[in-house]
Motif scaffolding. Structure first.
Motif, PDB file in Angstrom:
ATOM      1  N   GLU A   1       3.791  16.387   1.926  1.00  0.00           N
ATOM      2  CA  GLU A   1       3.331  15.225   2.674  1.00  0.00           C
ATOM      3  C   GLU A   1       4.005  13.935   2.206  1.00  0.00           C
TER       4      GLU A   1
ATOM      5  N   ARG B   1       0.728   4.653  -1.965  1.00  0.00           N
ATOM      6  CA  ARG B   1       1.182   5.903  -1.368  1.00  0.00           C
ATOM      7  C   ARG B   1       2.705   5.989  -1.401  1.00  0.00           C
TER       8      ARG B   1
ATOM      9  N   LYS C   1       0.808  -1.216   0.000  1.00  0.00           N
ATOM     10  CA  LYS C   1       0.000   0.000   0.000  1.00  0.00           C
ATOM     11  C   LYS C   1       0.846   1.272   0.000  1.00  0.00           C
TER      12      LYS C   1
ATOM     13  N   LYS D   1       3.525   5.494  10.181  1.00  0.00           N
ATOM     14  CA  LYS D   1       2.382   6.125  10.842  1.00  0.00           C
ATOM     15  C   LYS D   1       1.766   7.195   9.954  1.00  0.00           C
ATOM     16  N   ARG D   2       2.617   8.014   9.308  1.00  0.00           N
ATOM     17  CA  ARG D   2       2.112   9.083   8.442  1.00  0.00           C
ATOM     18  C   ARG D   2       1.400   8.515   7.213  1.00  0.00           C
TER      19      ARG D   2
ATOM     20  N   SER E   1      -0.263   5.674   7.276  1.00  0.00           N
ATOM     21  CA  SER E   1      -1.404   4.884   7.766  1.00  0.00           C
ATOM     22  C   SER E   1      -1.398   3.461   7.217  1.00  0.00           C
ATOM     23  N   VAL E   2      -0.219   2.844   7.245  1.00  0.00           N
ATOM     24  CA  VAL E   2      -0.090   1.454   6.814  1.00  0.00           C
ATOM     25  C   VAL E   2       0.654   0.670   7.889  1.00  0.00           C
ATOM     26  N   THR E   3       0.647  -0.653   7.776  1.00  0.00           N
ATOM     27  CA  THR E   3       1.442  -1.505   8.655  1.00  0.00           C
ATOM     28  C   THR E   3       2.770  -1.815   7.966  1.00  0.00           C
TER      29      THR E   3
END
Length: 242
Positions: A74, A46, A9, A201-202, A204-206
């Protein structure tokens, strides 16, 4: 490429040696990546560029845009931004004394920290790249550390390429202050896991949903792999197939 990205992802991209390099005059030039970034966006993956640069994050973004790489603020995590975010998340807005160049202090201030002068005791001594390093600056840092300040290294790389040679990076400066003060530095940028954890964390994935791409095995790929992030080695920089 799409087979490699199955289940992925987010992609973490090293900068120097992977997306950019320096020509014989020392000028930063683009290796590539424009088509890759477009393709990743088209398939919903991303992007985060990870760099140990200790300039302001937006300065790194602007340089990449000027070179022709379409990234926004970002999508870039510099060591200066990572340091500012980590200190804010763990200690709140803090007083800091900066041994480094202007951009590092500016990034810290953008995130609520107060950069103090030479007459106010800081909570943290933050070390970045300083091309105008002096004995007096080292002694001032030591004074604050011996008075109770904590030592933070924006990163701990040993050397960086500059023009036609390698020069001392942040790591040796941090090591000198550790040795003199007896304190152990908190390291934020690569190869510290802190930078990778912030990036994940930024995004939003593992960790298993991300892949780190770099030309550098020891400082970039091994730390990522230890966290469970997938890795891909490029041969565009310091690592050769042999």
């Amino acid at each position: 490429m799409d087979l490699l990205l199955k289940g992925i992802k987010a992609i973490l991209l090293d900068l120097q040696g992977t997306l950019t390099t320096r020509d014989s005059s020392g000028k930063t030039v683009l290796i590539g990546g424009e088509k890759l970034l477009k393709h990743l966006r088209d398939i919903g993956v991303r992007i985060m560029v990870l760099t140990n640069a200790t300039r302001r994050n937006d300065q790194v973004v602007q340089e990449l845009q000027t070179l022709g790489l379409p990234v926004d603020n970002e999508e870039v995590l510099s060591a200066s931004l990572a340091t500012a975010l980590y200190l804010k998340n763990t200690a709140g807005p803090s007083t800091v004394w900066v041994l480094g160049e202007k951009g590092l202090g500016e990034e810290l201030e953008l995130h609520g920290h107060k950069v103090v002068g030479d007459n106010e005791k800081p909570r943290f001594v933050v070390v970045g790249l300083d091309r105008e390093l002096t004995y007096e600056k080292l002694n001032k840092a030591l004074e604050y550390l011996r008075s109770g300040a904590e030592l933070v290294g924006a990163h701990a790389s040993k050397r960086i390429p500059e023009k036609n040679r390698e020069v001392i990076s942040v790591g040796p400066i941090v090591k000198a202050l550790e040795y003199a003060s007896g304190k152990t530095a908190m390291i934020i940028g690569k190869p510290s896991p802190i930078m990778y954890e912030l990036a994940i964390k930024r995004l939003s994935v593992t960790p298993p949903e991300a892949i780190m791409v770099s030309d550098e095995m020891e400082n970039d790929l091994l730390p990522a792999r230890r966290l469970g992030i997938k890795t891909a080695l490029t041969l565009t920089g310091v690592t050769r197939r042999e």
